[in-house]
Design an enzyme around this catalytic site. Structure first.
Site, PDB file in Angstrom:
ATOM      1  N   ASN A  65      -3.166  17.849   5.014  1.00 20.82           N
ATOM      2  CA  ASN A  65      -2.811  17.896   6.426  1.00 20.82           C
ATOM      3  C   ASN A  65      -4.059  17.765   7.294  1.00 20.82           C
ATOM      4  O   ASN A  65      -5.126  18.275   6.942  1.00 20.82           O
ATOM      5  CB  ASN A  65      -2.106  19.223   6.741  1.00 20.82           C
ATOM      6  CG  ASN A  65      -0.774  19.347   6.016  1.00 20.82           C
ATOM      7  OD1 ASN A  65      -0.025  18.379   5.914  1.00 20.82           O
ATOM      8  ND2 ASN A  65      -0.479  20.537   5.501  1.00 20.82           N
ATOM      9  N   HIS A  76      -8.733  20.694   2.170  1.00 23.15           N
ATOM     10  CA  HIS A  76      -8.040  21.106   0.951  1.00 23.15           C
ATOM     11  C   HIS A  76      -6.915  20.137   0.616  1.00 23.15           C
ATOM     12  O   HIS A  76      -6.208  19.641   1.485  1.00 23.15           O
ATOM     13  CB  HIS A  76      -7.492  22.534   1.074  1.00 23.15           C
ATOM     14  CG  HIS A  76      -6.621  22.765   2.264  1.00 23.15           C
ATOM     15  ND1 HIS A  76      -7.122  22.949   3.535  1.00 23.15           N
ATOM     16  CD2 HIS A  76      -5.279  22.816   2.389  1.00 23.15           C
ATOM     17  CE1 HIS A  76      -6.126  23.125   4.381  1.00 23.15           C
ATOM     18  NE2 HIS A  76      -4.988  23.035   3.706  1.00 23.15           N
ATOM     19  N   LEU A  77      -6.792  19.915  -0.672  1.00 26.16           N
ATOM     20  CA  LEU A  77      -5.706  19.100  -1.214  1.00 26.16           C
ATOM     21  C   LEU A  77      -4.637  20.036  -1.762  1.00 26.16           C
ATOM     22  O   LEU A  77      -4.940  20.914  -2.582  1.00 26.16           O
ATOM     23  CB  LEU A  77      -6.255  18.227  -2.356  1.00 26.16           C
ATOM     24  CG  LEU A  77      -5.233  17.492  -3.221  1.00 26.16           C
ATOM     25  CD1 LEU A  77      -4.595  16.344  -2.437  1.00 26.16           C
ATOM     26  CD2 LEU A  77      -5.896  16.958  -4.491  1.00 26.16           C
ATOM     27  N   HIS A  78      -3.399  19.894  -1.270  1.00 22.64           N
ATOM     28  CA  HIS A  78      -2.270  20.623  -1.859  1.00 22.64           C
ATOM     29  C   HIS A  78      -1.779  19.837  -3.074  1.00 22.64           C
ATOM     30  O   HIS A  78      -1.595  18.612  -2.978  1.00 22.64           O
ATOM     31  CB  HIS A  78      -1.085  20.702  -0.890  1.00 22.64           C
ATOM     32  CG  HIS A  78      -1.316  21.515   0.345  1.00 22.64           C
ATOM     33  ND1 HIS A  78      -0.910  22.824   0.452  1.00 22.64           N
ATOM     34  CD2 HIS A  78      -1.897  21.212   1.527  1.00 22.64           C
ATOM     35  CE1 HIS A  78      -1.206  23.285   1.668  1.00 22.64           C
ATOM     36  NE2 HIS A  78      -1.809  22.321   2.338  1.00 22.64           N
ATOM     37  N   ASP A  91      -1.920  28.662  -4.471  1.00 15.94           N
ATOM     38  CA  ASP A  91      -1.625  28.956  -3.066  1.00 15.94           C
ATOM     39  C   ASP A  91      -0.942  30.328  -2.949  1.00 15.94           C
ATOM     40  O   ASP A  91      -0.077  30.685  -3.734  1.00 15.94           O
ATOM     41  CB  ASP A  91      -0.722  27.868  -2.474  1.00 15.94           C
ATOM     42  CG  ASP A  91      -0.737  27.865  -0.965  1.00 15.94           C
ATOM     43  OD1 ASP A  91      -1.276  26.913  -0.386  1.00 15.94           O
ATOM     44  OD2 ASP A  91      -0.204  28.822  -0.363  1.00 15.94           O
ATOM     45  N   GLN A 124      -1.596  21.578   9.548  1.00 12.50           N
ATOM     46  CA  GLN A 124      -2.838  22.206   9.071  1.00 12.50           C
ATOM     47  C   GLN A 124      -3.022  23.581   9.717  1.00 12.50           C
ATOM     48  O   GLN A 124      -2.899  23.719  10.941  1.00 12.50           O
ATOM     49  CB  GLN A 124      -4.050  21.316   9.388  1.00 12.50           C
ATOM     50  CG  GLN A 124      -5.338  21.824   8.736  1.00 12.50           C
ATOM     51  CD  GLN A 124      -6.531  20.896   8.976  1.00 12.50           C
ATOM     52  OE1 GLN A 124      -6.479  19.993   9.816  1.00 12.50           O
ATOM     53  NE2 GLN A 124      -7.605  21.135   8.247  1.00 12.50           N
TER      54      GLN A 124
END
Ligand code: 5GP
Ligand code: ZN
Length: 112
Positions: free
Chosen positions: A85, A98-100, A30, A92
């Site tokens: 999110n 997307h997966l954090h 990120d 979001q």
């Protein structure tokens, strides 16, 4: 989608610090990390978010989770938090699934 930043990263049009890539998934660190270790796992297919996931995507989303966990451990993150999110109120900002994956510090609960 032409105006989607994560589609552009998936297509290689915008650079990213990648951890993993295959035909269906991409993982990258990120840009604005919220923990000592913070990366994202995205589908290459444009899905706006969890509420855009269909039955046909079940296997794909399963792979997102499994890949996120596997990459976490591979990168020395034995304990981690997954966040996905959905919607602006949930936080979001990029409307591409997307997966954090966050780790490297103690996490609070409930999340803010
Ligand atoms: P969201 O708020 O939608 O759940 O998460 C979007 C995430 O994408 C944020 O954590 C943000 O820092 C990250 N992000 C946004 N644009 C870029 C980019 O161009 N490159 C990378 N590596 N991360 C990005
Ligand atoms: Zn997209």
């Amino acid at each position: 989608m032409s105006d989607c930043i994560f589609c552009k990263i998936a297509a290689g049009d915008i650079p990213a610090n990648k951890l993993y890539e295959d035909d269906d998934l991409l993982a990258f660190w990120d840009l604005s990390p919220q923990a000592p270790k913070h990366f994202l796992v995205i589908t290459k297919k444009h899905l706006a978010g969890p509420d855009d996931v269909g039955e046909a995507d079940d296997q794909l989303i399963g792979r997102v989770l499994r890949t996120g966990a596997h990459l976490a451990v591979e990168n020395g993150i034995e304990q981690f938090r997954f966040v996905i999110n959905n919607g602006t109120e949930a936080g979001q900002t990029v409307f591409h699934f997307h997966l954090h994956v966050l780790g490297g510090r103690s996490m609070n609960w409930p999340p803010g």
